[in-house]
Write a protein that holds these residues in place. Sequence first.
Motif, PDB file in Angstrom:
ATOM      1  N   PHE A   1       0.917  -1.073  -0.078  1.00  0.00           N
ATOM      2  CA  PHE A   1       0.008   0.225  -0.131  1.00  0.00           C
ATOM      3  C   PHE A   1       0.900   1.356  -0.046  1.00  0.00           C
ATOM      4  N   ASP A   2       1.980   1.349   0.767  1.00  0.00           N
ATOM      5  CA  ASP A   2       2.865   2.434   0.939  1.00  0.00           C
ATOM      6  C   ASP A   2       3.656   2.529  -0.338  1.00  0.00           C
ATOM      7  N   ALA A   3       4.131   1.667  -1.089  1.00  0.00           N
ATOM      8  CA  ALA A   3       4.702   1.654  -2.064  1.00  0.00           C
ATOM      9  C   ALA A   3       3.812   2.297  -3.330  1.00  0.00           C
TER      10      ALA A   3
ATOM     11  N   GLU B   1       0.567  -5.634  -9.210  1.00  0.00           N
ATOM     12  CA  GLU B   1       0.959  -6.067  -8.066  1.00  0.00           C
ATOM     13  C   GLU B   1       0.754  -5.317  -6.857  1.00  0.00           C
ATOM     14  N   TRP B   2       0.830  -4.127  -6.635  1.00  0.00           N
ATOM     15  CA  TRP B   2       0.623  -3.545  -5.477  1.00  0.00           C
ATOM     16  C   TRP B   2      -0.554  -3.581  -5.239  1.00  0.00           C
ATOM     17  N   LEU B   3      -1.590  -3.415  -6.148  1.00  0.00           N
ATOM     18  CA  LEU B   3      -2.975  -3.355  -6.018  1.00  0.00           C
ATOM     19  C   LEU B   3      -3.592  -4.713  -5.173  1.00  0.00           C
ATOM     20  N   ASP B   4      -2.718  -5.816  -5.577  1.00  0.00           N
ATOM     21  CA  ASP B   4      -3.190  -7.123  -5.004  1.00  0.00           C
ATOM     22  C   ASP B   4      -2.825  -7.179  -3.571  1.00  0.00           C
ATOM     23  N   GLY B   5      -1.555  -6.773  -3.456  1.00  0.00           N
ATOM     24  CA  GLY B   5      -0.942  -6.913  -1.925  1.00  0.00           C
ATOM     25  C   GLY B   5      -1.894  -6.022  -1.207  1.00  0.00           C
TER      26      GLY B   5
ATOM     27  N   GLU C   1      -7.066   0.260   5.751  1.00  0.00           N
ATOM     28  CA  GLU C   1      -7.325   0.473   7.162  1.00  0.00           C
ATOM     29  C   GLU C   1      -8.791   1.281   7.236  1.00  0.00           C
ATOM     30  N   ASP C   2      -9.158   1.834   6.234  1.00  0.00           N
ATOM     31  CA  ASP C   2     -10.227   2.618   6.159  1.00  0.00           C
ATOM     32  C   ASP C   2     -10.962   2.934   4.995  1.00  0.00           C
ATOM     33  N   ALA C   3     -12.095   3.703   4.893  1.00  0.00           N
ATOM     34  CA  ALA C   3     -12.785   4.092   3.550  1.00  0.00           C
ATOM     35  C   ALA C   3     -11.912   4.675   2.674  1.00  0.00           C
ATOM     36  N   GLU C   4     -11.153   5.573   3.159  1.00  0.00           N
ATOM     37  CA  GLU C   4     -10.189   6.429   2.390  1.00  0.00           C
ATOM     38  C   GLU C   4      -9.198   5.564   1.513  1.00  0.00           C
ATOM     39  N   ASP C   5      -8.505   4.450   2.263  1.00  0.00           N
ATOM     40  CA  ASP C   5      -7.582   3.557   1.732  1.00  0.00           C
ATOM     41  C   ASP C   5      -8.424   2.824   0.668  1.00  0.00           C
TER      42      ASP C   5
ATOM     43  N   MET D   1      -9.228   5.045  -2.573  1.00  0.00           N
ATOM     44  CA  MET D   1      -7.975   5.334  -3.290  1.00  0.00           C
ATOM     45  C   MET D   1      -7.595   4.205  -4.175  1.00  0.00           C
ATOM     46  N   LEU D   2      -7.662   2.968  -3.588  1.00  0.00           N
ATOM     47  CA  LEU D   2      -7.291   1.773  -4.512  1.00  0.00           C
ATOM     48  C   LEU D   2      -8.287   1.393  -5.355  1.00  0.00           C
ATOM     49  N   GLU D   3      -9.707   1.652  -5.004  1.00  0.00           N
ATOM     50  CA  GLU D   3     -10.454   1.534  -6.197  1.00  0.00           C
ATOM     51  C   GLU D   3     -10.294   2.414  -7.312  1.00  0.00           C
ATOM     52  N   LEU D   4     -10.024   3.644  -6.994  1.00  0.00           N
ATOM     53  CA  LEU D   4      -9.617   4.675  -8.169  1.00  0.00           C
ATOM     54  C   LEU D   4      -8.588   4.529  -9.056  1.00  0.00           C
ATOM     55  N   ILE D   5      -7.242   4.048  -8.127  1.00  0.00           N
ATOM     56  CA  ILE D   5      -6.170   3.801  -8.710  1.00  0.00           C
ATOM     57  C   ILE D   5      -6.358   2.349  -9.976  1.00  0.00           C
TER      58      ILE D   5
END
Length: 492
Positions: A4-6, A62-66, A72-76, A79-83
């Motif tokens: 997630f951080d990467a 790969e990062w999305l899968d991991g 941790e929350d709705a914002e996270d 962000m993954l949904e949009l990316i």
Amino acid sequence: MSDFDALMEFQRTTEALSSVAERLGWDQETVMPRGATEQRAEEIAAMEAVLHERRTDPRIGEWLDGAESEIEDAEDARMLELIGRDYRRQTRIPARLATELARLTSLSQGIWAEARSSDDVASFLPTLSDILMLKREEAAALSDGGNAYDALLDDYEPGATAASISDIFAQLRPRLVQLRDDVMGAENQPAPLDGQFPAETQLRLARQCATSFGYDWSRGRMDLAVHPFSSGRWQDSRITTRVVTADPFNCLYSTIHEVGHSNYELGIDSDYAFTALGGGVSLGVHESQSRIAENQIGRSAPFTEWLFERMSEAFGGLNITDPQDFYASVNRVTPGYIRTESDEVQYNLHIMMRFDLERDLISGKLDTDDLEEAWNARFLRDFGVAVDKPSNGVLQDVHWAVGLFGYFPTYALGNVYAGCLNKAMRAALPDLDASLIQGDATPAVEWLRENVHRHGSLIPPVKLIEEASGAEISAEPLLSYLEEKFGAIYAL
């Protein structure tokens, strides 16, 4: 470093580069030397190549899968949904196509501007034909066998379809046409504002109007452009306007419109900067912010009373001497060619025409060689006026020249959204008119910032508007507002 951080670190750089690319576009439309067009096209194409490579980097998948297990929350999650959504779209578009589109649409802006200034459609059509072919290729890649136009529309208004837009237009058209006919046939016709109004004075007033809407000049600036627009986000969102010496409303209301856009970007939660949440959630929502600023607020009776006093002082008097007559003049409904100068009653009719034409262009039902004839015939049918020259017709908008197919419907959606928001805002701010008559629109801006702006792209478009307005999206608030406002002005 976690996946997630990467991903967030990688996205931060991509967002920064995207912002640089946007600034190149702003420069091209405002202060770039005219002779630099070809160089700028290569620069923009190079930036697009870099951005496309980043947006399709296999590591994102790969990062999305991991990262799924690290939310941790709705914002996270958002962000993954949009990316992920952007990654899936970008990987369907060949790098060659993305780069060529960027290069050609950069070049075409100058070609369009020259064609428009000389009313020479033929000089622009070959370039438009090339753009159309590339957009058809892009639509085919994105749709994966589905509706090509919907694939392009989804880039600007996620979740919307041509069918859903058509349903809204079907609600709007009959009552808008009826209202227009009633207004045009009314005995009570407001007088126009006449005279010549110096450019420098108009621009000084435009700055006052921007300030009255809380525009943050420490994070913005105003320049001139052929087609007014806003550009930028986070700590740098700029506006443009244009000046017509015989029509100061063109300058003033273009400015207020673009301030509505910039206030949205500048009002997003600063924690979202350089993330997927750090921009307006859709073009329809964006347009709702510019249209509610320009029309429901900026063309309201109390705000125009303040503006009447400012203009009377600035120009040494006007041919209209009463605030109520001035309000009626600001809101005059007249036959006209230009969408951006259109009154509230007819504006959406312009969008409906473009929506039908560009769908036919993408589907192949209409070719660019036949576009001017199709435009002129449709305009005469819809507005009862024959187009007198291309700059008042098919060459008036820059959108197709820069490849923005699927963009126009968001303007009408923005009006519908603005109608919903205005109804809720007026209920929440019963004393708003008392501020507007003093030239202070900031209570409205603050309400919009709390209910719309600060969320950025956190909440999907439809949900955002419904939560802000407290009701399902409907064309009814907009239509009721228009019928009440213009019924009073024209004594219907």
